[in-house]
Design an enzyme around this catalytic site. Sequence first.
Site, PDB file in Angstrom:
ATOM      1  N   ASP A 284      62.048  15.529  30.661  1.00  0.00           N
ATOM      2  CA  ASP A 284      61.471  14.496  29.789  1.00  0.00           C
ATOM      3  C   ASP A 284      61.115  15.180  28.475  1.00  0.00           C
ATOM      4  OD1 ASP A 284      60.060  12.171  28.845  1.00  0.00           O
ATOM      5  OD2 ASP A 284      59.700  11.607  30.935  1.00  0.00           O
TER       6      ASP A 284
ATOM      7  N   THR B 284      74.862  20.812  41.747  1.00  0.00           N
ATOM      8  CA  THR B 284      76.027  21.224  42.544  1.00  0.00           C
ATOM      9  C   THR B 284      76.916  20.044  42.911  1.00  0.00           C
ATOM     10  OG1 THR B 284      74.521  21.202  44.413  1.00  0.00           O
ATOM     11  CG2 THR B 284      75.154  23.347  43.577  1.00  0.00           C
TER      12      THR B 284
ATOM     13  N   LYS C 235      59.854  22.524  51.073  1.00  0.00           N
ATOM     14  CA  LYS C 235      60.284  21.872  49.827  1.00  0.00           C
ATOM     15  C   LYS C 235      60.107  20.357  49.942  1.00  0.00           C
ATOM     16  CE  LYS C 235      64.733  21.153  48.568  1.00  0.00           C
ATOM     17  NZ  LYS C 235      64.814  19.801  48.030  1.00  0.00           N
TER      18      LYS C 235
ATOM     19  N   ASP D 292      60.044  19.978  44.369  1.00  0.00           N
ATOM     20  CA  ASP D 292      61.410  19.842  43.823  1.00  0.00           C
ATOM     21  C   ASP D 292      61.574  18.469  43.176  1.00  0.00           C
ATOM     22  OD1 ASP D 292      64.148  20.053  43.367  1.00  0.00           O
ATOM     23  OD2 ASP D 292      64.701  19.670  45.451  1.00  0.00           O
TER      24      ASP D 292
ATOM     25  N   LYS E 296      62.399  18.233  39.778  1.00  0.00           N
ATOM     26  CA  LYS E 296      63.357  18.424  38.674  1.00  0.00           C
ATOM     27  C   LYS E 296      62.962  17.649  37.421  1.00  0.00           C
ATOM     28  CE  LYS E 296      67.283  19.176  41.832  1.00  0.00           C
ATOM     29  NZ  LYS E 296      66.717  18.724  43.124  1.00  0.00           N
TER      30      LYS E 296
ATOM     31  N   ARG F 147      68.956  20.256  56.641  1.00  0.00           N
ATOM     32  CA  ARG F 147      69.476  19.696  57.896  1.00  0.00           C
ATOM     33  C   ARG F 147      69.767  20.686  59.022  1.00  0.00           C
ATOM     34  NH1 ARG F 147      73.444  16.104  54.409  1.00  0.00           N
ATOM     35  NH2 ARG F 147      73.039  17.930  53.106  1.00  0.00           N
TER      36      ARG F 147
HETATM   37  O1  C5P Z   1      70.149  19.635  54.278  1.00  0.00           O
HETATM   38  P1  C5P Z   1      70.536  20.684  53.285  1.00  0.00           P
HETATM   39  O2  C5P Z   1      70.367  22.083  53.799  1.00  0.00           O
HETATM   40  O3  C5P Z   1      71.880  20.418  52.669  1.00  0.00           O
HETATM   41  O4  C5P Z   1      69.438  20.510  52.122  1.00  0.00           O
HETATM   42  C1  C5P Z   1      69.503  21.213  50.914  1.00  0.00           C
HETATM   43  C2  C5P Z   1      68.360  20.784  50.040  1.00  0.00           C
HETATM   44  O5  C5P Z   1      68.489  21.421  48.777  1.00  0.00           O
HETATM   45  C3  C5P Z   1      68.292  19.283  49.749  1.00  0.00           C
HETATM   46  O6  C5P Z   1      66.920  18.918  49.644  1.00  0.00           O
HETATM   47  C4  C5P Z   1      68.984  19.135  48.420  1.00  0.00           C
HETATM   48  O7  C5P Z   1      68.514  18.040  47.691  1.00  0.00           O
HETATM   49  C5  C5P Z   1      68.588  20.447  47.732  1.00  0.00           C
HETATM   50  N1  C5P Z   1      69.477  20.902  46.684  1.00  0.00           N
HETATM   51  C6  C5P Z   1      70.840  21.121  46.885  1.00  0.00           C
HETATM   52  N2  C5P Z   1      71.621  21.544  45.842  1.00  0.00           N
HETATM   53  C7  C5P Z   1      71.087  21.764  44.654  1.00  0.00           C
HETATM   54  C8  C5P Z   1      69.720  21.570  44.438  1.00  0.00           C
HETATM   55  C9  C5P Z   1      68.946  21.141  45.496  1.00  0.00           C
HETATM   56  O8  C5P Z   1      71.337  20.943  47.985  1.00  0.00           O
HETATM   57  N3  C5P Z   1      71.842  22.220  43.678  1.00  0.00           N
END
Ligand code: C5P
Length: 237
Positions: free
Chosen positions: A66, A125, A34, A61, A63, A216
């Site tokens: 527009d 979220t 992603k 990703d 999003k 992460r």
């Molecule tokens: O590091 P982590 O596992 O928290 O990363 C989650 C990824 O998913 C990040 O790139 C974050 O921007 C994305 N994301 C999220 N919640 C959402 C939409 C996207 O955590 N509702």
Amino acid sequence: MAARDKLIVALDIENEKRCYEMVKILSPQVDIFKIGIAPFTDFGNSVLEELGKAGKKVFLDLKFHDIPNTVENAAFAAAKKKVFMMNFHCLGGTRMMAHALKGATEGASAVGGNVPLLLGVTILTSMDKEEMNTIGIKGTVEEQVAALAGSARQAGMDGVVASAGETKMIKKMLGGEFIVVTPGIRPEWASHGDQKRVITPRQAIKDGSDYIVVGRPIIQAADPLEAAKKILEEMEE
Ligand code: C5P
């Protein structure tokens, strides 16, 4: 679908060289990556090329949100670059999402590629009820997620990005075919970081998620490939 076809690794890495190193490290186990707005703004075209050369799939990703014509053109451009999956804010409206589908379909046909999977983003979220109500969106987060997911399906989106806990409700309401992609994934051994509503890989798959997004817990692990393997094993259970 095998676990590795359902695992998406979030390449939230600001350093371009490190980003490509991570793709190389994870390459034996991970097929979908992603790319979000930060690395894309910095070195977007190059990362798409690198992932393409490595034979990897891309979840773009960005999003988009527009006017319909602009989003249609953006979706056309992304489909021409053969991305696997991309997303749009449902709050842009059903007309905007319908134009996204048109653009993506035409972009794919221009290069003889597949139409990317198109996903709606419902309520971020990071937003709670209070913040949502402050900007004039009434009701509970759950009600809004349900309404926006419904609008995504009506507009022809393939699915939505949803947080832990929303998957069952969306699948029940819109059917098993409607794709749910779940971020906020934390295996029991990983730190939560800034994510509040988290779910384990095992539980996400059990609840019906079609794809999980993990950042992460993999990219910041001492041994990222081992972390990816452990997550894949957990998903297979
Ligand atoms: O590091 P982590 O596992 O928290 O990363 C989650 C990824 O998913 C990040 O790139 C974050 O921007 C994305 N994301 C999220 N919640 C959402 C939409 C996207 O955590 N509702």
